[in-house]
Design a protein around this motif. Structure first.
Motif, short mmCIF file in Angstrom:
data_model
loop_
_atom_site.label_atom_id
_atom_site.label_comp_id
_atom_site.label_asym_id
_atom_site.label_seq_id
_atom_site.Cartn_x
_atom_site.Cartn_y
_atom_site.Cartn_z
N SER A 35 104.52 14.55 52.13
CA SER A 35 103.80 13.30 52.38
C SER A 35 102.77 13.05 51.29
CB SER A 35 103.13 13.35 53.75
OG SER A 35 104.07 13.56 54.77
N LEU A 36 102.07 14.11 50.90
CA LEU A 36 101.07 13.96 49.84
C LEU A 36 101.73 13.57 48.52
CD1 LEU A 36 98.09 14.19 49.07
CD2 LEU A 36 98.48 16.61 48.57
N ALA A 37 102.86 14.22 48.20
CA ALA A 37 103.58 13.86 46.97
C ALA A 37 104.07 12.42 47.04
CB ALA A 37 104.76 14.81 46.77
N LEU A 38 104.56 11.99 48.23
CA LEU A 38 105.00 10.60 48.39
C LEU A 38 103.85 9.63 48.19
CD1 LEU A 38 107.14 8.54 49.24
CD2 LEU A 38 106.53 8.97 51.61
N LEU A 39 102.70 9.94 48.78
CA LEU A 39 101.54 9.06 48.64
C LEU A 39 101.10 8.95 47.18
CD1 LEU A 39 99.27 7.37 49.89
CD2 LEU A 39 97.98 9.50 50.24
N ILE A 40 101.03 10.10 46.51
CA ILE A 40 100.60 10.09 45.10
C ILE A 40 101.59 9.32 44.24
CG2 ILE A 40 100.18 11.55 43.09
CD1 ILE A 40 99.12 13.69 44.99
N SER A 41 102.89 9.55 44.49
CA SER A 41 103.90 8.87 43.69
C SER A 41 103.88 7.36 43.93
CB SER A 41 105.29 9.43 44.00
OG SER A 41 105.62 9.21 45.36
N PRO A 77 106.42 29.96 61.56
CA PRO A 77 107.47 29.07 61.02
C PRO A 77 107.14 27.58 61.18
CG PRO A 77 108.46 30.88 62.24
CD PRO A 77 106.98 30.95 62.49
N MET A 78 106.62 27.24 62.37
CA MET A 78 106.26 25.83 62.58
C MET A 78 105.14 25.41 61.65
SD MET A 78 106.84 23.03 64.09
CE MET A 78 107.96 23.57 65.38
N ARG A 79 104.18 26.29 61.43
CA ARG A 79 103.09 25.98 60.52
C ARG A 79 103.60 25.77 59.09
NH1 ARG A 79 97.98 27.29 62.74
NH2 ARG A 79 98.15 28.32 64.78
N LEU A 80 104.57 26.60 58.68
CA LEU A 80 105.13 26.45 57.34
C LEU A 80 105.86 25.11 57.19
CD1 LEU A 80 106.49 30.06 56.67
CD2 LEU A 80 104.43 28.99 55.73
N VAL A 81 106.62 24.73 58.25
CA VAL A 81 107.31 23.44 58.21
C VAL A 81 106.30 22.29 58.12
CG1 VAL A 81 108.78 21.86 59.52
CG2 VAL A 81 109.34 24.30 59.44
N LEU A 82 105.24 22.38 58.92
CA LEU A 82 104.21 21.34 58.87
C LEU A 82 103.54 21.30 57.50
CD1 LEU A 82 102.52 21.79 62.38
CD2 LEU A 82 104.10 19.99 61.65
N LEU A 83 103.33 22.47 56.90
CA LEU A 83 102.74 22.52 55.56
C LEU A 83 103.65 21.85 54.54
CD1 LEU A 83 100.47 23.51 53.71
CD2 LEU A 83 101.71 25.69 53.48
N LEU A 84 104.97 22.12 54.67
CA LEU A 84 105.92 21.49 53.75
C LEU A 84 105.93 19.98 53.92
CD1 LEU A 84 108.17 21.73 51.65
CD2 LEU A 84 109.79 22.05 53.54
N LEU A 85 105.93 19.52 55.17
CA LEU A 85 105.90 18.08 55.41
C LEU A 85 104.62 17.45 54.88
CD1 LEU A 85 107.34 17.89 59.05
CD2 LEU A 85 108.51 17.36 56.91
N LEU A 86 103.51 18.16 55.03
CA LEU A 86 102.25 17.65 54.51
C LEU A 86 102.31 17.51 52.99
CD1 LEU A 86 99.30 16.83 54.96
CD2 LEU A 86 98.68 19.26 54.79
N ASN A 87 102.90 18.53 52.32
CA ASN A 87 103.02 18.45 50.87
C ASN A 87 103.95 17.31 50.43
OD1 ASN A 87 101.77 20.92 49.19
ND2 ASN A 87 102.27 21.62 51.25
#
Length: 465
Positions: free
Chosen positions: A167-173, A155-165
């Motif tokens: 953050s990546l979407a924020l950076l790209i935008s 579960p923690m890994r999934l949350v970190l994966l979501l946050l990473l995505n």
């Protein structure tokens, strides 16, 4: 700049929202398609369990229930029963390429995966093992091994994966939005400059080149129209000023001779009366020329203002005294109701006196039967605006004419022509008030009778109070 930041913020928020929405939508769609496909037929484990339960022994022979047999046929599956000795005790639709006996090692090999490339499933039976096989390549069987600690932290890994995505979407935008803003910023600045009537010349390159070219064309067109309007207005104002100047000299001579003839006792009474008519009409013409020249100068902001600190209550008293001392008819009653007399505004005393006099004269001229005229001053609640109000109890003005009463006579914006007078009184007052950064509000009086004219001016700040 704030507008550009707001656009960028909305773009970034929209991008993140759309990315998260698409991610969830794809997971839901994928899950729906996978589970829908699986749910269309009974699971192999369900078929296996039903076959094992319905396989019984009768008269020394094994028999399979018809419903279980039909289920095997529907899935194109086969089944067999292995005894403890590894021999096949019973089979149903068993393919020819499947052996009839097995040792322990062979059973261990196919129990998890495949038997002769047939995906097989095993269920314990009281007489051995029930084996159900499906057609080749109909099912894929895979084994996954996971570390227990890894599963606990999933579960923690999934949350970190979501946050990473995210953050990546924020950076790209932000990167994409910043590049877009570089192109939009000059366009926004150009539109603001257009509103300020300033010349605009943008670089017509990039993805917004067409828009930049349109703004450049609009700026050029507006500049040309503004220059033409200014030239026309200056020409009109100069023409009016020239005509006014040219009329003054002959008009003064006409008034002078008319006055002499009116006062000459040697002339017959009829001629003296006619001379008086000429003098009065000449004075009206001189007043009209003066008003027209002043309105024109105010209209095109060519009238110089001699500003100083003024108390409107003093001017109201002065105007009332001038009318009363000039032999005002008894049918007219002028009253004063002055408040906050210490308040000052920044204005031109001569022009403001002219405006107040015009309002009082307007009440007198349009109410020949007589009326009450009230001059009133008041201060707004926030002490930022000062009002001078002229109210009469006369005939008033129809409501449909109030909206255009301050427009110049014979203007294209007027729907009705001026019937009485030359119609410069209220338009002149409105332009005097506008020159002082105020506004004129004309409304019907109490109970829709009479007329009320409100001049509103910004208060001059008084230091030390």
């Amino acid at each position: 700049m704030q507008g550009i930041i707001r656009i960028l913020r909305r773009f970034v928020a929209t991008t993140i929202f759309v990315s998260i929405f698409l991610l969830i939508f794809n997971f839901v769609l994928l899950g729906t398609l996978v589970f829908k496909e699986i749910d269309q037929r009974p699971s192999p484990q369900g078929v296996l369990k039903q076959v094992a339960q319905e396989l019984g022994k009768q008269d020394g022979n094994y028999r399979l229930d018809e419903q279980a047999a039909a289920l095997l046929q529907y899935n194109q599956a086969w089944a067999m029963l292995l005894g403890e000795d590894g021999l096949v005790k019973w089979d149903y639709l068993l393919p020819n390429d499947v052996p009839r006996s097995y040792n322990l090692i062979e059973v261990a090999k196919f129990s998890r995966y495949y038997l002769m490339e047939y995906p097989v499933y095993i269920w314990e039976h009281e007489d051995g093992l029930v084996v159900v096989g499906y057609p080749k390549k109909s099912y894929g069987k895979y084994q996954f091994d996971f570390v227990a600690d890894w599963l606990r932290t999933l579960p923690m890994r999934l949350v970190l994966l979501l946050l990473l995505n995210v953050s990546l979407a924020l950076l790209i935008s932000v990167v994409i939005g910043t590049r877009l803003m570089r192109g939009i910023r000059p366009l926004v600045a150009g539109v603001h400059n257009l509103a300020k009537e300033e010349a605009v010349q943008l670089d017509a390159k990039g993805i917004f080149g067409d828009v930049a070219q349109s703004i450049n064309s609009a700026s050029t067109m507006l500049q040309n129209k503004t220059a033409a309007l200014k030239a026309r207005d200056e020409a009109r104002s100069n023409w009016i000023a020239g005509i006014s100047h040219d009329i003054r000299t002959p008009l003064s001579m006409v008034l002078g001779y008319a006055s002499e003839m009116e006062d000459n006792s040697d002339l017959p009474m009829e001629q003296r009366h006619q001379a008086g008519i000429i003098r009065r009409q000449g004075e009206k013409l001189r007043s009209l020329v003066s008003d027209l020249n002043l309105v024109s100068m105010l209209e095109y902001e060519m009238q110089p203002l001699h500003l100083k600190h003024i108390r409107l209550s003093v001017l109201a008293r002065q105007v009332a005294a001038e009318f009363l001392n000039s032999g005002l008819d008894d049918r007219y009653d002028i009253e004063l109701k002055l408040a906050d007399e210490e308040v000052q505004i920044n204005g031109d005393e001569k022009l403001l006196l002219r405006a107040i006099s015009n309002l009082v004269q307007n009440s007198v001229r349009h109410n020949p039967q007589g009326c009450e005229i009230m001059l009133e001053t008041s201060l707004s609640r926030d002490r930022s605006q000062y009002f001078l109000i002229v109210t009469d109890t006369g005939l008033g003005i129809p409501l449909e004419q109030l909206a255009e009463i301050t427009k110049l006579p014979y203007s294209s914006r007027r729907k009705r022509t001026v019937l009485l007078g030359h119609g410069l009184g209220l338009p002149m007052v409105a332009r005097i008030v506008q020159a002082h950064h105020g506004r004129l509000i004309v409304a019907s009086g109490v109970d829709q009778r009479g007329l009320q004219a409100v001049m509103e001016f910004p208060v001059h700040p008084q230091h030390g109070k």
